[in-house]
Design a protein around this motif. Structure first.
Motif, mmCIF file in Angstrom:
data_model
loop_
_atom_site.group_PDB
_atom_site.id
_atom_site.type_symbol
_atom_site.label_atom_id
_atom_site.label_comp_id
_atom_site.label_asym_id
_atom_site.label_seq_id
_atom_site.Cartn_x
_atom_site.Cartn_y
_atom_site.Cartn_z
ATOM 1 N N ASP A 21 5.069 0.874 1.710
ATOM 2 C CA ASP A 21 4.041 1.579 2.177
ATOM 3 C C ASP A 21 4.324 2.960 1.923
ATOM 4 O OD1 ASP A 21 5.101 0.407 4.780
ATOM 5 O OD2 ASP A 21 3.868 2.145 5.577
ATOM 6 N N GLN A 22 5.390 3.290 2.126
ATOM 7 C CA GLN A 22 5.807 4.823 2.159
ATOM 8 C C GLN A 22 5.446 5.631 1.028
ATOM 9 O OE1 GLN A 22 9.702 4.279 4.065
ATOM 10 N NE2 GLN A 22 8.927 5.599 5.855
ATOM 11 N N ARG A 75 -1.309 8.054 3.044
ATOM 12 C CA ARG A 75 -0.064 7.938 2.911
ATOM 13 C C ARG A 75 0.814 8.993 3.208
ATOM 14 N NH1 ARG A 75 1.911 4.850 -2.752
ATOM 15 N NH2 ARG A 75 3.509 4.170 -1.275
ATOM 16 N N TRP A 124 0.951 8.512 7.223
ATOM 17 C CA TRP A 124 1.990 7.715 7.814
ATOM 18 C C TRP A 124 3.197 8.306 7.569
ATOM 19 C CZ3 TRP A 124 0.913 3.926 10.877
ATOM 20 C CH2 TRP A 124 -0.520 3.397 10.759
ATOM 21 N N PHE A 146 -6.314 5.929 8.736
ATOM 22 C CA PHE A 146 -5.043 6.225 9.435
ATOM 23 C C PHE A 146 -5.165 5.513 11.024
ATOM 24 C CE2 PHE A 146 -2.054 8.251 12.548
ATOM 25 C CZ PHE A 146 -1.095 7.923 12.011
ATOM 26 N N ARG A 199 -3.175 0.839 5.342
ATOM 27 C CA ARG A 199 -2.248 1.427 4.612
ATOM 28 C C ARG A 199 -2.225 1.374 3.032
ATOM 29 N NH1 ARG A 199 2.868 2.107 7.663
ATOM 30 N NH2 ARG A 199 2.617 1.498 9.698
#
Length: 383
Positions: free
Chosen positions: A217-218, A264, A267, A369, A374
């Motif tokens: 998810d990064q 993204r 995060w 967020f 995500r």
């Protein structure tokens, strides 16, 4: 008290849009030069993630095979994220008669771009990892321009220059180009300061030993450069390494892309929040907060400024003028929004529109967020 908050919010907004670039321009005068060497030609693994890219993947591969770089020092690896449109067959066919190794890795089940890149890095053999999108076209000398920066031992990551092409001159494409010109100018200033804080991901390269496997998810285009800075190396901008990519031709596609990328990135900022600690690296913390965090939250002062301005209309003429200015700005943005697709639009409508689109996208991303949403998989950009 309302007047105080009005001017405070206006100051914050001006700082985000103009103040930080001005400060960066001043700080960049004390340059940290990059020791480039055109003769530096390390081995390179060029990584391309793809999902249903049959329409563009052959052009992309032919483009990379034509790069002005020694064939015996280059390999191309493509990860197919469960493509089902013939992408895999095209990659295999192009690789069959190529003088440069092209390896296809099929990822079963939609696992996303980041998981795919992690998988490719495990099989890469180059000293340098280069990253390209499946729909990007590089200049012939782009790779050589990128890797010459690695002659400087302090450099760990290099990002090139994205140029959005827009044959029909549509509004969103033009606005996007204006935004990218602003971003690229800022990246030049940040390189002179030490490191840039944001990259595009479509024309990047980094030292293989500095690569950090990321969660699915990064956002690799954001987190990986931050990981490089965390390890004590520089992230620099190379304006002579250029790619061409088609601009999105409608506001809905551009908006969706900006929401996804911003979500993204938020995060990523959470994961790498320690880099915003001024006690660790005051200059980079200042850059990261100013260039990224405050920009993603820029919609907050915009909304509050409009609301407080309405409450101050009876206080003085200055507030009537500021309200009129805000109204005129958003009217121009709306006119930009209403411009028929493919029709050229003047800059005085294009910029307000794209500015508003970016901030609304940021607001949507912040809401997602806060809900804990995500994004892992992606769909191809449609130019």
């Amino acid at each position: 008290m309302l007047e105080f908050f009005f001017w405070l919010l206006l100051f914050v907004l001006i700082y985000v849009c103009f103040g930080y670039p001005l400060v960066a321009a001043v700080l960049s005068r004390r340059k940290r030069p990059v020791l480039r060497d055109d003769a530096h030609l390390p081995t390179v693994s060029l990584l391309i993630p793809a999902y249903n890219e049959a329409a563009v993947i052959e052009e992309t591969l032919r483009d990379k095979l034509a790069l002005d770089y020694p064939a015996d020092r280059l390999e191309i690896l493509v990860v197919s994220d469960a493509s089902d449109d013939g992408t895999d067959e095209i990659v295999t066919r192009v690789g069959a008669d190529s003088n440069i190794p092209i390896q296809l890795v099929r990822q079963l089940g939609r696992q996303g771009k980041t998981a795919g890149i992690n998988r490719l890095v495990e099989q890469a053999s180059g000293e340098i990892l280069a990253f390209a999108d499946a729909n990007s076209v590089w200049a012939r000398d782009a790779l050589a321009r990128l890797v010459r920066n690695f002659a400087d031992p302090e450099v760990g990551y290099v990002t090139g220059k994205m140029v959005y092409t827009n044959p029909d001159g549509s509004l969103v494409g033009d606005g996007c180009s204006s935004y990218m010109r602003y971003e690229n100018w800022l990246r030049e200033r940040e390189t002179d300061m030490g490191s840039v804080v944001g990259v595009d991901g479509g024309i990047d390269a980094m030292r293989r030993p500095l690569y950090s496997p990321l969660r699915a998810d990064q956002l690799p285009d954001f987190v990986q450069p931050l990981k490089v800075v965390e390890q004590g190396s520089r992230v620099v901008y190379e304006p002579e390494a250029q790619l061409r990519e088609a601009a999105l031709q409608d506001g809905g596609s551009e908006f969706s892309m900006r929401v996804r990328v911003t979500l993204r990135a938020l995060w990523a900022l959470k994961d790498m929040a320690h880099l915003m600690n001024p006690l660790r690296d005051p200059l980079f913390a200042f850059q990261l907060v100013s260039h990224k965090l405050l920009r993603y939250l820029g919609f907050v002062p915009l909304v509050l400024l409009a609301l407080i301005n309405l409450a101050l209309l009876n206080v003085g003429t200055i507030y009537v003028l500021t309200a009129a200015g805000q109204a005129a700005f958003y009217i121009l943005a709306y006119q930009g929004y209403r411009t028929p697709e493919g029709q050229p639009a003047p800059v005085w409508r294009m910029v307000p529109y794209y500015f508003s689109l970016l901030n609304i996208a940021c607001a949507r991303a912040v809401l997602s967020f806060c809900r804990g949403e995500r994004k892992v998989t992606w769909t191809p950009r449609q130019g």
